[in-house]
Write a protein that holds these residues in place. Structure first.
Motif, PDB file in Angstrom:
ATOM      1  N   GLY A 117       0.829  -1.193   0.000  1.00 51.27           N
ATOM      2  CA  GLY A 117       0.000   0.000   0.000  1.00 51.27           C
ATOM      3  C   GLY A 117       0.859   1.236   0.000  1.00 51.27           C
ATOM      4  N   GLU A 146      -3.245  -0.541  -3.064  1.00 54.07           N
ATOM      5  CA  GLU A 146      -4.126   0.462  -2.461  1.00 54.07           C
ATOM      6  C   GLU A 146      -3.354   1.738  -2.114  1.00 54.07           C
ATOM      7  N   ALA A 166      -7.847   4.261  -2.990  1.00 50.14           N
ATOM      8  CA  ALA A 166      -8.554   3.357  -2.073  1.00 50.14           C
ATOM      9  C   ALA A 166      -9.333   4.163  -1.046  1.00 50.14           C
TER      10      ALA A 166
END
Length: 201
Positions: A117, A146, A166
């Motif tokens: 992420g 994300e 996200a």
């Protein structure tokens, strides 16, 4: 800690919990440093979640320059230092982060680095007053990774579209460099750290 890269040495500020669950590598904006309050808010949240935190002073800043220069060379140096940090902490899930220009680097290199992420603080969607020069493609580049974006509501660099991230959190009335809202930043990233650290569980 210093890590040699093809662009020169990077300086790393390391914070380590007792039993690390993930590795966060986070960096500054073009002319800034790793002690910015928003970066420290993310660091503190990561430490509470069990993360090793590496705050990176990129080679150009370590050399005293304010402009990052060529993006490809900047990204290459970033991937080199991330690889060195991953070798130091083998097996830990990687999360990347940055503010402003550092957010762009974290997004552009997320796939190549193998990040789970990205935390993007004050992502500069376009130069001030030039919305036609959008950097939206950099947000979309992580494809499947994300990206959590936290921007100020009065940021002259623009605010990304929620559909491109996200999660998008906009802190009202804040400029490109946050003056308040650090509790919101911490509250936003904390559950993401928990998620990214346990994706394989």
């Amino acid at each position: 800690m210093r890590i040699e890269t093809s662009a020169g040495p990077a300086e790393i500020e390391l914070d380590e919990p007792g039993a690390p669950a993930f590795l966060l590598v986070i960096t500054h904006g073009a002319g800034g440093g790793v002690d910015a309050k928003d970066i420290l808010a993310v660091r503190d949240s990561a430490l509470e979640a069990g993360g090793v935190v590496a705050r990176v002073v990129q080679p150009y800043r370590a050399a005293g320059r304010r402009a990052p220069g060529n993006a490809d060379k900047q990204d290459e140096a970033w991937l080199e230092l991330v690889a060195a940090l991953r070798a130091r902490y083998p097996g830990l899930p990687l999360v990347q982060g940055g503010r402003s220009n550092g957010a762009r680097v974290a997004c552009r290199t997320a796939v190549a680095a193998g990040a789970r992420g990205v935390i993007a603080l004050s992502f500069p969607l376009h130069p001030p007053g030039k919305p036609e020069k959008s950097r939206r493609d950099e947000l979309l580049a992580p494809g499947g990774i994300e990206v959590v974006v936290i921007n100020g509501g009065s940021d002259p660099f623009g605010i990304p579209d929620p559909a491109d991230t996200a999660e998008l959190v906009v802190i009202p009335k804040q400029p490109h460099s946050f003056r308040t809202g650090f509790d919101t930043i911490a509250a936003t990233v904390t559950p993401w750290f928990a998620r990214w650290a346990h994706l394989d569980d």
